[in-house]
Design a protein around this motif. Structure first.
Motif, PDB file in Angstrom:
ATOM      1  N   ASN A   1       2.629 -34.218   0.431  1.00  0.00           N
ATOM      2  CA  ASN A   1       1.174 -34.246   0.577  1.00  0.00           C
ATOM      3  C   ASN A   1       0.511 -33.165  -0.270  1.00  0.00           C
ATOM      4  OD1 ASN A   1       1.243 -36.358   2.426  1.00  0.00           O
ATOM      5  ND2 ASN A   1       1.506 -34.967   4.131  1.00  0.00           N
ATOM      6  N   LYS A   2       1.260 -32.156  -0.656  1.00  0.00           N
ATOM      7  CA  LYS A   2       0.720 -31.034  -1.432  1.00  0.00           C
ATOM      8  C   LYS A   2       0.744 -31.303  -2.943  1.00  0.00           C
ATOM      9  CE  LYS A   2       0.440 -28.461   2.263  1.00  0.00           C
ATOM     10  NZ  LYS A   2      -0.766 -27.900   2.807  1.00  0.00           N
ATOM     11  N   LEU A   3       1.777 -32.003  -3.419  1.00  0.00           N
ATOM     12  CA  LEU A   3       1.930 -32.295  -4.847  1.00  0.00           C
ATOM     13  C   LEU A   3       2.087 -33.793  -5.047  1.00  0.00           C
ATOM     14  CD1 LEU A   3       4.339 -29.387  -5.775  1.00  0.00           C
ATOM     15  CD2 LEU A   3       1.917 -29.533  -6.260  1.00  0.00           C
ATOM     16  N   ASP A   4       1.969 -34.233  -6.295  1.00  0.00           N
ATOM     17  CA  ASP A   4       1.899 -35.674  -6.553  1.00  0.00           C
ATOM     18  C   ASP A   4       3.243 -36.391  -6.690  1.00  0.00           C
ATOM     19  OD1 ASP A   4       2.519 -34.434  -8.903  1.00  0.00           O
ATOM     20  OD2 ASP A   4       1.135 -35.587 -10.132  1.00  0.00           O
ATOM     21  N   SER A   5       4.332 -35.658  -6.980  1.00  0.00           N
ATOM     22  CA  SER A   5       5.631 -36.319  -7.113  1.00  0.00           C
ATOM     23  C   SER A   5       6.763 -35.353  -6.788  1.00  0.00           C
ATOM     24  CB  SER A   5       5.812 -36.860  -8.541  1.00  0.00           C
ATOM     25  OG  SER A   5       5.996 -35.804  -9.454  1.00  0.00           O
TER      26      SER A   5
ATOM     27  N   GLN B   1       4.773 -14.127  -1.758  1.00  0.00           N
ATOM     28  CA  GLN B   1       3.426 -14.173  -1.211  1.00  0.00           C
ATOM     29  C   GLN B   1       3.420 -14.389   0.295  1.00  0.00           C
ATOM     30  OE1 GLN B   1       1.244 -17.055  -3.464  1.00  0.00           O
ATOM     31  NE2 GLN B   1       1.554 -15.977  -5.384  1.00  0.00           N
ATOM     32  N   ILE B   2       4.535 -14.800   0.872  1.00  0.00           N
ATOM     33  CA  ILE B   2       4.628 -15.032   2.307  1.00  0.00           C
ATOM     34  C   ILE B   2       5.177 -13.765   2.958  1.00  0.00           C
ATOM     35  CG2 ILE B   2       5.789 -16.393   4.079  1.00  0.00           C
ATOM     36  CD1 ILE B   2       4.659 -18.617   2.771  1.00  0.00           C
ATOM     37  N   ALA B   3       4.526 -13.303   4.016  1.00  0.00           N
ATOM     38  CA  ALA B   3       4.927 -12.046   4.657  1.00  0.00           C
ATOM     39  C   ALA B   3       6.294 -12.167   5.347  1.00  0.00           C
ATOM     40  CB  ALA B   3       3.871 -11.616   5.660  1.00  0.00           C
ATOM     41  N   LYS B   4       6.488 -13.187   6.153  1.00  0.00           N
ATOM     42  CA  LYS B   4       7.749 -13.383   6.871  1.00  0.00           C
ATOM     43  C   LYS B   4       8.268 -14.793   6.641  1.00  0.00           C
ATOM     44  CE  LYS B   4       6.829 -10.051  10.493  1.00  0.00           C
ATOM     45  NZ  LYS B   4       6.809  -9.788  11.915  1.00  0.00           N
ATOM     46  N   PRO B   5       8.984 -15.004   5.537  1.00  0.00           N
ATOM     47  CA  PRO B   5       9.498 -16.347   5.258  1.00  0.00           C
ATOM     48  C   PRO B   5      10.642 -16.733   6.195  1.00  0.00           C
ATOM     49  CG  PRO B   5      10.283 -14.804   3.619  1.00  0.00           C
ATOM     50  CD  PRO B   5       9.329 -14.050   4.497  1.00  0.00           C
ATOM     51  N   VAL B   6      10.768 -18.013   6.435  1.00  0.00           N
ATOM     52  CA  VAL B   6      11.857 -18.549   7.258  1.00  0.00           C
ATOM     53  C   VAL B   6      13.153 -18.566   6.452  1.00  0.00           C
ATOM     54  CG1 VAL B   6      12.671 -20.590   8.512  1.00  0.00           C
ATOM     55  CG2 VAL B   6      10.265 -19.919   8.634  1.00  0.00           C
ATOM     56  N   SER B   7      13.048 -18.924   5.193  1.00  0.00           N
ATOM     57  CA  SER B   7      14.215 -19.061   4.330  1.00  0.00           C
ATOM     58  C   SER B   7      14.625 -17.725   3.725  1.00  0.00           C
ATOM     59  CB  SER B   7      13.905 -20.047   3.208  1.00  0.00           C
ATOM     60  OG  SER B   7      15.019 -20.215   2.384  1.00  0.00           O
ATOM     61  N   PHE B   8      15.918 -17.600   3.444  1.00  0.00           N
ATOM     62  CA  PHE B   8      16.440 -16.408   2.787  1.00  0.00           C
ATOM     63  C   PHE B   8      16.576 -16.607   1.284  1.00  0.00           C
ATOM     64  CE2 PHE B   8      18.115 -16.157   7.129  1.00  0.00           C
ATOM     65  CZ  PHE B   8      17.578 -14.934   7.491  1.00  0.00           C
ATOM     66  N   LYS B   9      16.627 -17.875   0.853  1.00  0.00           N
ATOM     67  CA  LYS B   9      16.830 -18.186  -0.565  1.00  0.00           C
ATOM     68  C   LYS B   9      15.488 -18.329  -1.277  1.00  0.00           C
ATOM     69  CE  LYS B   9      21.239 -20.346   0.230  1.00  0.00           C
ATOM     70  NZ  LYS B   9      22.080 -21.511   0.013  1.00  0.00           N
ATOM     71  N   TYR B  10      15.511 -18.071  -2.578  1.00  0.00           N
ATOM     72  CA  TYR B  10      14.279 -18.075  -3.358  1.00  0.00           C
ATOM     73  C   TYR B  10      13.620 -19.453  -3.417  1.00  0.00           C
ATOM     74  CZ  TYR B  10      15.622 -13.429  -4.898  1.00  0.00           C
ATOM     75  OH  TYR B  10      15.958 -12.101  -4.932  1.00  0.00           O
TER      76      TYR B  10
ATOM     77  N   ASN C   1       3.911 -25.064   0.691  1.00  0.00           N
ATOM     78  CA  ASN C   1       3.433 -25.602   1.959  1.00  0.00           C
ATOM     79  C   ASN C   1       2.217 -24.827   2.471  1.00  0.00           C
ATOM     80  OD1 ASN C   1       3.536 -27.328   4.244  1.00  0.00           O
ATOM     81  ND2 ASN C   1       4.539 -25.703   5.396  1.00  0.00           N
ATOM     82  N   ALA C   2       2.195 -23.525   2.266  1.00  0.00           N
ATOM     83  CA  ALA C   2       1.085 -22.693   2.727  1.00  0.00           C
ATOM     84  C   ALA C   2      -0.151 -22.827   1.843  1.00  0.00           C
ATOM     85  CB  ALA C   2       1.530 -21.234   2.795  1.00  0.00           C
ATOM     86  N   GLY C   3      -0.008 -23.517   0.716  1.00  0.00           N
ATOM     87  CA  GLY C   3      -1.137 -23.699  -0.184  1.00  0.00           C
ATOM     88  C   GLY C   3      -1.324 -22.543  -1.156  1.00  0.00           C
ATOM     89  N   LEU C   4      -0.326 -21.672  -1.258  1.00  0.00           N
ATOM     90  CA  LEU C   4      -0.411 -20.533  -2.163  1.00  0.00           C
ATOM     91  C   LEU C   4      -0.059 -20.902  -3.603  1.00  0.00           C
ATOM     92  CD1 LEU C   4       1.258 -17.919   0.184  1.00  0.00           C
ATOM     93  CD2 LEU C   4      -1.173 -18.218  -0.253  1.00  0.00           C
ATOM     94  N   LEU C   5       0.662 -21.996  -3.776  1.00  0.00           N
ATOM     95  CA  LEU C   5       1.012 -22.498  -5.102  1.00  0.00           C
ATOM     96  C   LEU C   5       0.485 -23.915  -5.237  1.00  0.00           C
ATOM     97  CD1 LEU C   5       4.764 -21.511  -5.500  1.00  0.00           C
ATOM     98  CD2 LEU C   5       2.805 -20.357  -6.449  1.00  0.00           C
ATOM     99  N   ASN C   6      -0.044 -24.212  -6.394  1.00  0.00           N
ATOM    100  CA  ASN C   6      -0.448 -25.581  -6.656  1.00  0.00           C
ATOM    101  C   ASN C   6      -0.253 -25.868  -8.133  1.00  0.00           C
ATOM    102  OD1 ASN C   6      -2.593 -24.241  -7.839  1.00  0.00           O
ATOM    103  ND2 ASN C   6      -3.973 -24.655  -6.151  1.00  0.00           N
ATOM    104  N   TYR C   7      -0.394 -27.101  -8.509  1.00  0.00           N
ATOM    105  CA  TYR C   7      -0.174 -27.514  -9.885  1.00  0.00           C
ATOM    106  C   TYR C   7      -1.190 -28.589 -10.238  1.00  0.00           C
ATOM    107  CZ  TYR C   7       1.986 -29.576 -13.991  1.00  0.00           C
ATOM    108  OH  TYR C   7       2.210 -30.051 -15.241  1.00  0.00           O
ATOM    109  N   GLN C   8      -1.792 -28.444 -11.377  1.00  0.00           N
ATOM    110  CA  GLN C   8      -2.730 -29.465 -11.868  1.00  0.00           C
ATOM    111  C   GLN C   8      -2.185 -29.975 -13.195  1.00  0.00           C
ATOM    112  OE1 GLN C   8      -6.673 -29.300 -11.363  1.00  0.00           O
ATOM    113  NE2 GLN C   8      -6.512 -28.431  -9.341  1.00  0.00           N
ATOM    114  N   ARG C   9      -2.104 -31.266 -13.330  1.00  0.00           N
ATOM    115  CA  ARG C   9      -1.621 -31.858 -14.578  1.00  0.00           C
ATOM    116  C   ARG C   9      -2.639 -31.617 -15.683  1.00  0.00           C
ATOM    117  NH1 ARG C   9       2.824 -34.907 -14.458  1.00  0.00           N
ATOM    118  NH2 ARG C   9       3.537 -35.579 -12.439  1.00  0.00           N
ATOM    119  N   PRO C  10      -2.159 -31.263 -16.861  1.00  0.00           N
ATOM    120  CA  PRO C  10      -3.101 -31.098 -17.984  1.00  0.00           C
ATOM    121  C   PRO C  10      -3.672 -32.447 -18.390  1.00  0.00           C
ATOM    122  CG  PRO C  10      -0.829 -30.709 -18.691  1.00  0.00           C
ATOM    123  CD  PRO C  10      -0.794 -30.918 -17.219  1.00  0.00           C
ATOM    124  N   GLU C  11      -4.928 -32.435 -18.744  1.00  0.00           N
ATOM    125  CA  GLU C  11      -5.569 -33.675 -19.164  1.00  0.00           C
ATOM    126  C   GLU C  11      -5.197 -33.979 -20.612  1.00  0.00           C
ATOM    127  OE1 GLU C  11      -9.658 -34.068 -18.294  1.00  0.00           O
ATOM    128  OE2 GLU C  11      -9.488 -32.888 -16.467  1.00  0.00           O
TER     129      GLU C  11
END
Length: 66
Positions: free
Chosen positions: A11-15, A37-46, A55-65
């Motif tokens: 739902n956050k990204l297109d593919s 950017q997340i204070a207390k992440p659940v995961s230990f891996k990058y 998922n938190a909306g801190l990263l997003n991507y827009q396709r170049p036109e």
């Protein structure tokens, strides 16, 4: 089980390809710069931390036109 789930992330990204590319690039960046950017992440891996940031909306991507 993957957290966050693939259904929520789609739902956050297109593919899935975009999701993998953005998460991998951010994971490499976190590994090199030791920043997150997340204070207390659940995961230990990058990659897991990068997916949590998407998922938190801190990263997003827009396709170049064209």
């Amino acid at each position: 089980m993957l957290y966050p789930s693939i259904d929520v992330l789609m739902n956050k990204l297109d593919s899935k390809y975009t999701l993998v590319t953005v998460a991998a690039k951010r994971a490499r960046e976190m590994q090199e710069l030791s920043d997150q950017q997340i204070a207390k992440p659940v995961s230990f891996k990058y990659v897991g931390k990068a997916l949590e940031e998407i998922n938190a909306g801190l990263l997003n991507y827009q396709r170049p036109e064209k």
